[in-house]
Write a protein that holds these residues in place. Structure first.
Motif, short mmCIF file in Angstrom:
data_model
loop_
_atom_site.label_atom_id
_atom_site.label_comp_id
_atom_site.label_asym_id
_atom_site.label_seq_id
_atom_site.Cartn_x
_atom_site.Cartn_y
_atom_site.Cartn_z
N ILE A 178 38.53 40.72 25.20
CA ILE A 178 37.41 41.49 24.65
C ILE A 178 37.98 42.44 23.60
O ILE A 178 38.94 43.17 23.86
CB ILE A 178 36.69 42.29 25.74
N ILE A 179 37.40 42.43 22.41
CA ILE A 179 37.80 43.34 21.33
C ILE A 179 36.75 44.44 21.22
O ILE A 179 35.55 44.17 21.11
CB ILE A 179 37.92 42.59 19.99
N SER A 180 37.20 45.69 21.27
CA SER A 180 36.28 46.83 21.22
C SER A 180 36.96 48.02 20.57
O SER A 180 38.17 48.18 20.65
CB SER A 180 35.85 47.20 22.65
N SER A 181 36.16 48.87 19.93
CA SER A 181 36.70 50.11 19.38
C SER A 181 36.83 51.17 20.47
O SER A 181 37.39 52.23 20.25
CB SER A 181 35.81 50.64 18.25
N LEU A 182 36.29 50.87 21.65
CA LEU A 182 36.28 51.83 22.75
C LEU A 182 37.54 51.68 23.60
O LEU A 182 37.94 50.57 23.94
CB LEU A 182 35.04 51.62 23.62
N ALA A 183 38.14 52.82 23.96
CA ALA A 183 39.34 52.82 24.80
C ALA A 183 38.95 53.22 26.21
O ALA A 183 38.75 54.40 26.50
CB ALA A 183 40.39 53.78 24.24
N CYS A 184 38.77 52.23 27.08
CA CYS A 184 38.35 52.51 28.45
C CYS A 184 38.80 51.36 29.34
O CYS A 184 38.02 50.48 29.70
CB CYS A 184 36.84 52.69 28.52
N PHE A 185 40.08 51.36 29.70
CA PHE A 185 40.70 50.23 30.39
C PHE A 185 40.02 49.93 31.73
O PHE A 185 39.73 48.78 32.06
CB PHE A 185 42.19 50.50 30.61
N GLY A 186 39.74 50.98 32.51
CA GLY A 186 39.15 50.78 33.83
C GLY A 186 37.79 50.10 33.77
O GLY A 186 37.48 49.20 34.55
N LEU A 187 36.99 50.52 32.79
CA LEU A 187 35.65 49.96 32.64
C LEU A 187 35.71 48.48 32.27
O LEU A 187 34.98 47.65 32.82
CB LEU A 187 34.89 50.74 31.56
N PHE A 188 36.61 48.13 31.35
CA PHE A 188 36.71 46.74 30.92
C PHE A 188 37.37 45.87 32.00
O PHE A 188 37.10 44.66 32.05
CB PHE A 188 37.45 46.65 29.59
N SER A 189 38.19 46.45 32.84
CA SER A 189 38.74 45.68 33.96
C SER A 189 37.61 45.24 34.90
O SER A 189 37.61 44.11 35.40
CB SER A 189 39.76 46.53 34.74
N LYS A 190 36.65 46.13 35.11
CA LYS A 190 35.50 45.79 35.96
C LYS A 190 34.64 44.73 35.28
O LYS A 190 34.12 43.82 35.94
CB LYS A 190 34.67 47.04 36.27
N ILE A 191 34.49 44.82 33.97
CA ILE A 191 33.74 43.80 33.23
C ILE A 191 34.41 42.45 33.39
O ILE A 191 33.75 41.42 33.59
CB ILE A 191 33.62 44.20 31.75
N PHE A 192 35.75 42.43 33.34
CA PHE A 192 36.48 41.17 33.52
C PHE A 192 36.26 40.58 34.91
O PHE A 192 36.22 39.36 35.08
CB PHE A 192 37.98 41.37 33.28
N ASP A 193 36.14 41.45 35.92
CA ASP A 193 35.86 40.96 37.28
C ASP A 193 34.56 40.15 37.29
O ASP A 193 34.47 39.09 37.93
CB ASP A 193 35.74 42.13 38.26
N GLU A 194 33.57 40.67 36.56
CA GLU A 194 32.28 39.99 36.50
C GLU A 194 32.37 38.70 35.68
O GLU A 194 31.76 37.68 36.03
CB GLU A 194 31.22 40.92 35.92
N VAL A 195 33.11 38.74 34.59
CA VAL A 195 33.29 37.54 33.76
C VAL A 195 34.01 36.45 34.56
O VAL A 195 33.62 35.27 34.54
CB VAL A 195 34.09 37.88 32.48
N GLU A 196 35.06 36.85 35.28
CA GLU A 196 35.84 35.89 36.06
C GLU A 196 34.97 35.26 37.15
O GLU A 196 35.05 34.05 37.41
CB GLU A 196 37.05 36.60 36.68
N LYS A 197 34.13 36.07 37.80
CA LYS A 197 33.25 35.57 38.85
C LYS A 197 32.31 34.49 38.29
O LYS A 197 32.09 33.45 38.91
CB LYS A 197 32.42 36.73 39.42
N ARG A 198 31.78 34.74 37.10
CA ARG A 198 30.85 33.79 36.49
C ARG A 198 31.57 32.55 35.96
O ARG A 198 31.02 31.45 35.97
CB ARG A 198 30.06 34.48 35.37
#
Length: 515
Positions: A202-222
């Motif tokens: 995921i490419i983003s201008s936002l720096a928020c590692f913890g939040l994107f780790s949780k997003i990856f959990d959801e992506v991986e599940k799907r």
């Protein structure tokens, strides 16, 4: 022009080194790149040269002043309605409406000619339509570079039956100094038998590692259900507003057999620490060792971190950079150096680099630098050092930092740990340079103030602290900080720093009244 501005723009060696990478490659550099990554020999030479320049720009993350920004190239043709719509979407994204710019899936595909597995983008969301020619060319170069950072090892991959999922991040630095964050999770895709891993980025201008780790959990599940399940979730996420610090956004997403799920994504209250987990740093290094690394970083030296795990490297690099708050690392920062870019270690200018352990032999003969081994089986933490790291910081202030760090044992959450650690180092900067505002003088009618450097450091009573501060105020990070003060353009970090300074001054006054 202030002395700070002049000094900041005359960095010895930086221009020459950047030009060496920006010039047309000499000798066999292009063929060497092609050999390492099996680029087809028939590929357009200009395209390969452009990719190499983009790689150079990504690690050359020296931050320019506002007057040094590179002018954007003019469009080759007037943008049509689709391009205008894309520009509108980009504006909304930059202003904070979008969580991310795009998601790509990087898969390892076998090259028919060489038989080796090579990283290729097999999925992109959203598709960027309606771009003019130069925008499309820049996009293609960036996407090529992303594949390199997702699989930076430079090894020949083979199909696997087991692979431990790992999450890491990297920074893409554009020629104008702007930065975007790349968040990557590598895993073994669903299926039977041996198969190569794939990466979600995921490419983003936002720096928020913890939040994107949780997003990856959801992506991986799907992804385990179907690749088609990723699209609706990412579309919902892209439409959601990025929450303010301490706030939560809820994403509704449908999963077959589970029904509609509500995913809650919460930003930490201390938003300036949301890209950091100091637990990894202190899990790899002792408190005294962290202090030695901090001492080298605060004087902007060359530092290389060595580890096998990509996640460890990226988290340590960002944690060390965060210790410098309210100041910002102004030089090269590459959390994971791809093998093809390992020559960056020869740069004469400061850097923070993460290098995988199998490349260690290419690092240790580079002269004056600090090489830090983060691996569990290490024989010694500092493989290479200059030798003076333990004497850089004033002894009394070192003791104060160590005392403050001892309180982190009581922290029960990542947020509490981050707060204890960050305040220990923030207090250090309050102690050494917290009186800066009294030495920026403004004249009537002048566009900017002037920092009285000599008076500033001579006001420090402690001889050892004064000796350290005389070195620190020569750094690029202090230059940029004081330049923003001179021009009365304070960043958000100065507000927090100023608050801590006032708290410290009030405490000193109370103590003085008691005596």
């Amino acid at each position: 022009m202030s002395e700070a501005v002049t000094r900041r723009r005359k960095v010895p060696g930086l221009t020459d080194f950047k030009n060496r990478w920006s010039e047309q490659p000499k000798g066999n550099i292009i063929s060497d790149v092609a050999g390492k990554h099996n680029i087809p020999s028939g590929e357009d030479e200009g395209e390969r040269q452009g990719a190499l320049k983009r790689f150079s720009a990504m690690w050359s993350s020296f931050r320019r002043g506002k007057g040094d920004r590179v002018k954007e190239p003019e469009p080759a043709e007037p943008p049509g309605p689709a391009a205008a719509d894309d520009a509108s979407r980009q504006h909304r994204y930059v202003s904070g409406q979008y969580f991310f710019e795009y998601l790509v899936v990087v898969s390892l595909k076998k090259n028919k000619d060489s038989g080796n597995y090579e990283p290729q983008i097999t999925y992109q969301f959203p598709k960027r339509d309606g771009m003019v020619r130069y925008q499309k060319e820049e996009e293609e170069k960036t996407l090529k570079a992303i594949t390199l950072f997702c699989f930076p090892e430079g090894i020949n991959w083979a199909p696997l039956t087991e692979y431990h999922s790992e999450t890491f991040s990297f920074v893409l630095t554009e020629i104008d100094g702007s930065r975007r964050n790349g968040y990557c999770r590598r895993l073994l895709p669903g299926g039977k038998g041996a198969r190569p891993p794939e990466a979600y980025c995921i490419i983003s201008s936002l720096a928020c590692f913890g939040l994107f780790s949780k997003i990856f959990d959801e992506v991986e599940k799907r992804r385990q259900i179907s690749m088609a399940m990723i699209y609706p979730f990412m579309q919902k996420l892209r439409e959601a507003p990025f929450p303010a610090p301490g706030n939560t956004v809820e994403i509704k997403s449908f999963i077959p057999e589970s029904g509609t799920e509500i995913i809650s994504l919460t930003r930490p209250l201390d938003s300036w620490l949301e890209h950091v987990n100091f637990g990894t740093l202190f899990g790899c290094l002792k408190d005294e060792e962290v202090l030695l690394v901090f001492a080298a970083a605060v004087l902007e030296r060359r530092i290389v971190f060595i580890a096998d795990e990509l996640g460890t490297l990226s988290q340590i690099i960002h944690a060390v950079a965060a210790l410098l708050y309210p100041f910002t690392w102004q030089h090269t920062l590459i959390s994971i150096v791809p093998e093809i870019l390992i020559d960056v270690v020869m740069a004469p200018t400061p850097y923070l680099l993460g290098v995988q352990k199998h490349l260690l032999d290419l690092v240790t003969d580079q002269g004056d630098l600090l090489v830090v081994d983060l691996s569990e089986e290490k024989k010694e933490t500092f493989i290479v050092s200059i030798g003076d790291e333990s004497s850089i910081l004033p002894p009394k202030l070192q003791a104060e930092i160590l005392e403050a760090l001892s309180h982190r044992q009581k922290a029960s959450t990542v947020e509490e740990l981050n707060r204890v650690v960050s305040e220990a180092f923030l207090h250090f900067f309050v102690r050494i340079v917290g009186h800066y505002a009294s030495y920026v003088k403004y004249s009537r009618g002048a566009a900017a103030g002037v920092f009285e450097k000599r008076s500033f450091y001579k006001a420090i009573e402690s001889k050892t602290t004064r000796h350290f501060v005389k070195k620190f105020i020569q750094t690029q990070m202090f230059d940029l900080f004081i330049q923003e003060v001179e021009q009365q353009q304070p960043g958000p970090q100065q507000g927090i720093f100023h608050k801590k300074i006032l708290e410290y001054q009030e405490k000193k006054k109370r103590e003085k009244r008691k005596h």
